[in-house]
Design a protein around this motif. Structure first.
Motif, short mmCIF file in Angstrom:
data_model
loop_
_atom_site.label_atom_id
_atom_site.label_comp_id
_atom_site.label_asym_id
_atom_site.label_seq_id
_atom_site.Cartn_x
_atom_site.Cartn_y
_atom_site.Cartn_z
N TYR A 47 0.81 -1.22 0.00
CA TYR A 47 0.00 0.00 0.00
C TYR A 47 0.85 1.27 0.00
N SER A 74 2.95 1.60 -3.52
CA SER A 74 2.25 2.12 -4.70
C SER A 74 1.83 3.57 -4.49
N SER A 75 1.41 3.89 -3.29
CA SER A 75 1.03 5.27 -3.00
C SER A 75 2.22 6.19 -3.11
N CYS A 99 5.05 5.84 -4.71
CA CYS A 99 5.64 5.95 -6.03
C CYS A 99 4.81 6.83 -6.97
N GLY A 137 -1.85 -3.14 -3.28
CA GLY A 137 -1.05 -2.26 -4.12
C GLY A 137 -1.91 -1.33 -4.95
N ILE A 166 -3.12 3.48 -5.00
CA ILE A 166 -3.23 4.47 -6.08
C ILE A 166 -4.23 5.55 -5.69
N THR A 189 8.79 5.42 -10.87
CA THR A 189 7.91 4.42 -10.28
C THR A 189 8.51 3.03 -10.38
N VAL A 246 9.83 0.71 -7.18
CA VAL A 246 9.19 -0.60 -6.97
C VAL A 246 10.24 -1.71 -6.96
#
Length: 550
Positions: free
Chosen positions: A84, A87-88, A90, A136, A140, A246, A250
């Motif tokens: 979580y 993804s947030s 990045c 993930g 977003i 990103t 990751v």
């Protein structure tokens, strides 16, 4: 301005040019709003931050329960926490740029709806892999919601005591969301399956977070001012830079989390290859951003479809004579320390001491009171207390909480180690986040508010992912070689790693913020200032400077 004022930081010629360019791109002043609408706006943005942080912490209290249901070990639970914020973190920069260009209200509302949908989807998963993936995707929505919130508040409240209170309240959502997510998530995890017969115990917190996110959407519709079109002449987005940063982030966090689990550990070929690729992508991102900024600033350069404005200008790091960069790094290491501390304390309580979820939750209750008091203090004193005091004390307190658990005696009373650690642990999150958001809003240009706030949040989110990943590596290594010793040594080792992050934050605070005044601004007591004076005030760092301007 009186040059004898203490804490004054002289602006460089480039910073003075920034003020002039800021005025040419400054958005129109938003319409006046009622006190009720202002309060509702602040509460809505704060609720968004609570939901964002609770998305990370509400699941940490349920990790042992999830592990038992899916038959997982501690090191296999890491992605439930890390997916979580990864993804947030990045995507915050991308959505910060989108919000600045195309409308913060639009981005906030779309992010709220997206987050609500995928938060609810988490509760319907029946295996850990699908839950990892949905977690993930869930991040977003948070990446869209939070940077837009910072830009909305910066636009709605000009430099004043009202802005200090608004940002302090908003910032309280981060640690408060962490604590509330832990406590409420723990209560729901313990009792919903037995009382409400809704689902398996760990799913209920996702239902609650879904409802809170829908409230954010409704509150945003009612309180946020209509979007004003951006005055920037070039509204393109650097998608190549967004993709490279990103992908690089990751890959690096994936390597950190999987290095200990790979067949040959860190010598596994794909681990080495992905680490190298991740580092190269980040280097490419930095070089690409420098090139794009150079092209944009050169009037004789040839502009093309391949040279949009940079996702984030490298010169942004130099704002405030480079102190903005220092604040970013302090936020990174402080959040790495604080969130990793929470994760390992939860596992210590439930897996080592074999406490129930509710017994663990009760031990975190002092954090609620401490967090509320800390943010009240910042809201009132942000214009009077120097930045160095808040950041150094905050990071030092979080490091102290980690140290107490690194030295803990499992047979000692709760009041000897765990209670004081719970009281002081949240001080770093409160003081650093509140002071950081105020300082950043003060030194960047008005049209950069969302992307600058997104950068700070990115550092915090990535600090969470890196902190959990790094401490998991430490825990696994010590646990593998403890040779029959008490398992407490592994938990202590993880806390020593958390402690090192906190100490680094304290040292950076002491090194870079000596002589810098307060981050907040006093409420004006004389006639309204001219636009130019407001611009000058927004670039000023100390209370004495503000007085002399008056």
């Amino acid at each position: 301005m009186d040059s004898s004022n203490a804490g004054q930081l002289e602006r460089t010629p480039s910073e003075k040019a920034d003020v002039k360019s800021d005025s040419s791109l400054r958005l129109p002043t938003p319409p006046a709003r009622s006190a009720f609408k202002s309060v509702l706006l602040v509460l809505t943005m704060t609720l968004g931050m609570i939901v964002n942080t609770s998305g990370s912490t509400s699941i940490t209290i349920a990790l042992p329960t999830i592990g038992k249901e899916f038959h997982l070990q501690e090191n296999e639970l890491q992605w439930l926490v890390s997916a979580y914020p990864l993804s947030s973190g990045c995507l915050l920069l991308v959505f910060g740029r989108v919000a600045d260009l195309y409308g913060r209200k639009k981005v906030f509302l779309c992010g709220s709806l997206f987050l609500a949908v995928f938060t609810l989807a988490c509760s319907f998963q029946h295996d850990v892999i699908s839950l990892d993936i949905i977690r993930g995707i869930q991040g977003i929505g948070s990446a869209a919601l939070v940077p837009a919130s910072l830009g909305i508040l910066a636009d709605a409240f000009p430099p004043s005591r009202a802005r200090s209170l608004a940002f302090a309240t908003f910032s309280a959502g981060a640690p408060l969301g962490g604590v509330v997510g832990t406590i409420v998530g723990g209560i729901l995890t313990q009792y919903t399956a037995h009382v409400l017969f809704l689902a398996k115990t760990w799913r209920a917190p996702f239902y609650l977070l879904t409802g809170l996110t829908v409230l954010c959407f409704v509150g945003g519709l009612m309180s946020i001012d209509p979007d004003v079109p951006s005055c920037e002449p070039d509204k393109r987005i650097d998608w190549l830079g967004a993709l490279s940063v990103t992908a690089g982030l990751v890959l690096i966090v994936f390597v950190l989390s999987q290095g200990e689990l790979a067949p040959k550990k860190w010598a596994t070929p794909y681990i080495i290859a992905l680490l190298i690729l991740g580092v190269l992508l980040l280097i490419l991102f930095v070089l690409w951003q420098q090139y794009l900024e150079k092209v944009q600033n050169d009037p004789n350069a040839v502009h093309s479809v391949l040279t949009p404005p940079p996702l984030i200008q490298p010169s942004l790091w130099k704002r405030g004579e480079g102190k903005l960069a220092a604040m970013m790094i302090i936020g990174f290491v402080n959040w790495a320390s604080f969130l990793a501390w929470i994760v390992w304390v939860q596992l210590y309580y439930q897996n080592y001491l074999q406490l129930s979820v509710i017994q663990s939750v009760v031990r975190f209750l002092p954090m609620v009171v401490s967090g509320l008091l800390c943010n009240t203090f910042v809201g009132i004193m942000a214009a009077r207390v120097p930045v160095i005091c808040l950041t150094a004390i905050g990071t030092g307190a979080t490091a102290g909480a980690c140290l107490l658990f690194a030295l803990i005696n499992p047979h000692a009373s709760y009041w000897a180690f765990a209670f004081p650690a719970s009281v002081i642990s949240v001080m770093g999150a409160d003081f650093v986040f509140s002071t950081g958001t105020l300082f950043i809003a003060k030194v960047v240009r008005s049209y950069e508010q969302s992307v600058a706030g997104a950068l700070f949040l990115t550092m915090n989110q990535l600090g969470t992912a890196l902190g959990v990943a790094t401490t998991t590596v430490v825990f696994n290594r010590v646990d593998l070689h403890r040779h029959g010793r008490d398992g407490i040594v592994s938990y202590k080792a993880a806390q020593w790693a958390c402690f090192s992050f906190g100490v680094l934050g304290t040292l950076l605070s002491l090194l870079f913020f000596r002589g810098v005044g307060a981050a907040g601004v006093r409420e004006p007591i004389d006639k309204p200032e001219t636009p130019n004076a407001n611009e000058e005030r927004s670039m000023t760092y100390s209370n004495q400077d503000i007085k002399s301007e008056k």
